[in-house]
Motif scaffolding. Structure first.
Motif, mmCIF file in Angstrom:
data_model
loop_
_atom_site.group_PDB
_atom_site.id
_atom_site.type_symbol
_atom_site.label_atom_id
_atom_site.label_comp_id
_atom_site.label_asym_id
_atom_site.label_seq_id
_atom_site.Cartn_x
_atom_site.Cartn_y
_atom_site.Cartn_z
ATOM 1 N N ARG A 1 0.916 -1.253 -0.025
ATOM 2 C CA ARG A 1 0.345 0.028 -0.098
ATOM 3 C C ARG A 1 1.008 1.140 -0.119
ATOM 4 O O ARG A 1 0.477 2.268 -0.534
ATOM 5 N N LEU A 2 2.012 0.994 0.720
ATOM 6 C CA LEU A 2 2.888 2.213 0.674
ATOM 7 C C LEU A 2 3.811 2.620 -0.452
ATOM 8 O O LEU A 2 4.710 3.427 -0.503
ATOM 9 N N ALA A 3 4.067 1.650 -1.560
ATOM 10 C CA ALA A 3 4.608 1.580 -2.632
ATOM 11 C C ALA A 3 4.364 2.825 -3.239
ATOM 12 O O ALA A 3 3.253 3.597 -3.251
ATOM 13 N N PRO A 4 5.592 3.597 -3.968
ATOM 14 C CA PRO A 4 5.084 4.659 -4.729
ATOM 15 C C PRO A 4 4.521 4.306 -5.979
ATOM 16 O O PRO A 4 4.737 3.144 -6.425
ATOM 17 N N SER A 5 3.950 5.202 -6.661
ATOM 18 C CA SER A 5 3.350 5.026 -7.809
ATOM 19 C C SER A 5 3.320 6.479 -8.649
ATOM 20 O O SER A 5 3.574 7.652 -7.834
ATOM 21 N N ALA A 6 3.196 6.593 -10.178
ATOM 22 C CA ALA A 6 3.285 7.798 -10.594
ATOM 23 C C ALA A 6 2.066 8.637 -10.365
ATOM 24 O O ALA A 6 0.947 8.404 -10.188
ATOM 25 N N VAL A 7 2.709 9.866 -9.939
ATOM 26 C CA VAL A 7 1.756 11.038 -9.397
ATOM 27 C C VAL A 7 0.887 10.206 -8.302
ATOM 28 O O VAL A 7 -0.069 11.132 -8.026
ATOM 29 N N ASP B 1 4.114 11.103 -24.467
ATOM 30 C CA ASP B 1 3.792 9.968 -25.513
ATOM 31 C C ASP B 1 2.752 9.062 -25.183
ATOM 32 O O ASP B 1 2.552 7.998 -25.623
ATOM 33 N N ASN B 2 1.795 9.693 -24.321
ATOM 34 C CA ASN B 2 0.579 8.720 -23.792
ATOM 35 C C ASN B 2 0.872 7.495 -23.202
ATOM 36 O O ASN B 2 0.139 6.581 -23.325
ATOM 37 N N LYS B 3 2.207 7.407 -22.425
ATOM 38 C CA LYS B 3 2.630 6.088 -21.711
ATOM 39 C C LYS B 3 1.776 6.123 -20.492
ATOM 40 O O LYS B 3 1.802 6.855 -19.723
ATOM 41 N N ASN B 4 1.134 5.131 -20.374
ATOM 42 C CA ASN B 4 0.199 4.636 -19.133
ATOM 43 C C ASN B 4 1.083 4.031 -18.112
ATOM 44 O O ASN B 4 1.619 3.001 -18.525
ATOM 45 N N HIS B 5 1.105 4.503 -16.883
ATOM 46 C CA HIS B 5 2.076 3.951 -16.038
ATOM 47 C C HIS B 5 1.332 2.867 -14.955
ATOM 48 O O HIS B 5 1.765 2.205 -14.115
ATOM 49 N N ALA B 6 0.236 2.339 -15.542
ATOM 50 C CA ALA B 6 -0.376 1.144 -14.587
ATOM 51 C C ALA B 6 0.518 0.194 -14.365
ATOM 52 O O ALA B 6 0.621 -0.361 -13.117
ATOM 53 N N ASP B 7 0.928 -0.418 -15.402
ATOM 54 C CA ASP B 7 2.018 -1.841 -15.290
ATOM 55 C C ASP B 7 3.078 -1.448 -14.313
ATOM 56 O O ASP B 7 3.520 -2.161 -13.587
ATOM 57 N N ILE B 8 3.586 -0.319 -14.545
ATOM 58 C CA ILE B 8 4.873 0.143 -13.760
ATOM 59 C C ILE B 8 4.549 0.306 -12.245
ATOM 60 O O ILE B 8 5.369 -0.274 -11.507
ATOM 61 N N ASP B 9 3.534 1.016 -12.036
ATOM 62 C CA ASP B 9 3.156 1.061 -10.764
ATOM 63 C C ASP B 9 2.652 -0.267 -10.077
ATOM 64 O O ASP B 9 3.123 -0.666 -8.893
ATOM 65 N N ALA B 10 1.973 -1.030 -10.836
ATOM 66 C CA ALA B 10 1.701 -2.400 -10.348
ATOM 67 C C ALA B 10 3.013 -3.266 -9.910
ATOM 68 O O ALA B 10 3.037 -3.968 -8.949
ATOM 69 N N ALA B 11 3.980 -3.166 -10.962
ATOM 70 C CA ALA B 11 5.295 -3.753 -10.657
ATOM 71 C C ALA B 11 5.971 -3.253 -9.647
ATOM 72 O O ALA B 11 6.634 -4.043 -8.726
ATOM 73 N N ILE B 12 5.873 -2.139 -9.234
ATOM 74 C CA ILE B 12 6.648 -1.652 -7.853
ATOM 75 C C ILE B 12 5.933 -2.232 -6.721
ATOM 76 O O ILE B 12 6.707 -2.552 -5.840
ATOM 77 N N ALA B 13 4.637 -2.085 -6.625
ATOM 78 C CA ALA B 13 3.825 -2.702 -5.541
ATOM 79 C C ALA B 13 4.264 -4.244 -5.484
ATOM 80 O O ALA B 13 4.212 -4.667 -4.316
ATOM 81 N N THR B 14 4.284 -4.906 -6.554
ATOM 82 C CA THR B 14 4.568 -6.235 -6.632
ATOM 83 C C THR B 14 5.848 -6.619 -6.128
ATOM 84 O O THR B 14 5.893 -7.616 -5.126
ATOM 85 N N GLU B 15 7.042 -5.870 -6.196
ATOM 86 C CA GLU B 15 8.188 -6.005 -5.627
ATOM 87 C C GLU B 15 8.407 -5.794 -4.058
ATOM 88 O O GLU B 15 8.855 -6.521 -3.355
ATOM 89 N N HIS B 16 7.450 -4.986 -3.952
ATOM 90 C CA HIS B 16 7.328 -4.366 -2.382
ATOM 91 C C HIS B 16 6.782 -5.577 -1.666
ATOM 92 O O HIS B 16 7.169 -6.105 -0.475
ATOM 93 N N ILE B 17 5.768 -6.319 -2.347
ATOM 94 C CA ILE B 17 5.425 -7.549 -1.659
ATOM 95 C C ILE B 17 6.348 -8.606 -1.341
ATOM 96 O O ILE B 17 6.274 -9.138 -0.603
#
Length: 169
Positions: free
Chosen positions: A34-40, A90-106
């Motif tokens: 829950r405390l993992a960083p995410s874009a914006v 470039d319209n890059k959506n960061h959903a996967d990146i944010d999820a990956a950060i949280a996944t590694e926190h897990i």
């Protein structure tokens, strides 16, 4: 344990004991995610903690491996592209990146509390969508198997040398 020691200790576990995981450890892992960083700071994730036998059986259908079936718990990391930050240039959506950060926190949090984990992305997405109800923009990024390690592996995978992956400019 410092962060480097924690990073060295974490590996993809595929040999779990049947021991039940304490709720306090699950709570700790989820709090770290829950405390993992995410874009914006949009936090476009949703964590499904799967511990009931009925739900575990549904999940195991999506990734039919003997080692995976032995895990006593799972966390599915889902994300929602409609709730994620999109880079304007470039319209890059960061959903996967944010999820990956949280996944590694897990995974790191699991290691910190004495549990093994394995990051699984090779699952049947369509069967998952059939077995589990997600909101319209939401999809699973990864499944993390969790459990106490039955036997430590004889050796860990090797890592590339720093000189192979770092450029100093």
């Amino acid at each position: 344990m410092d962060f480097l020691e924690l990073s060295k200790k974490r590996f993809s576990a595929r040999n779990y004991s049947a021991d039940k995981i304490e709720q306090s450890k699950i709570d700790y892992i989820i709090e770290c995610a829950r405390l993992a960083p995410s874009a914006v700071n949009y936090q476009p994730w949703h964590f499904m903690v799967i511990i009931s036998e009925e739900q575990k059986q549904k999940l195991r259908q999506c990734y039919d491996r003997e080692w995976f079936a032995n895990a006593p718990a799972y966390i599915v990391i889902c994300t929602d592209e409609t709730k994620a930050w999109v880079r304007k240039s470039d319209n890059k959506n960061h959903a996967d990146i944010d999820a990956a950060i949280a996944t590694e926190h897990i995974c790191l949090a699991a290691t910190a509390v004495g549990l093994g984990s394995c990051w699984v992305c090779n699952f049947d997405l369509n069967l998952f969508k059939t077995n589990f109800r997600l909101s319209s923009g939401e999809y699973p990024v990864a499944i993390i198997s969790l459990g106490y390690i039955k036997e430590q592996p004889e050796r860990f995978t090797t890592r590339k040398d720093k000189n192979e992956i770092v450029t100093i400019l």
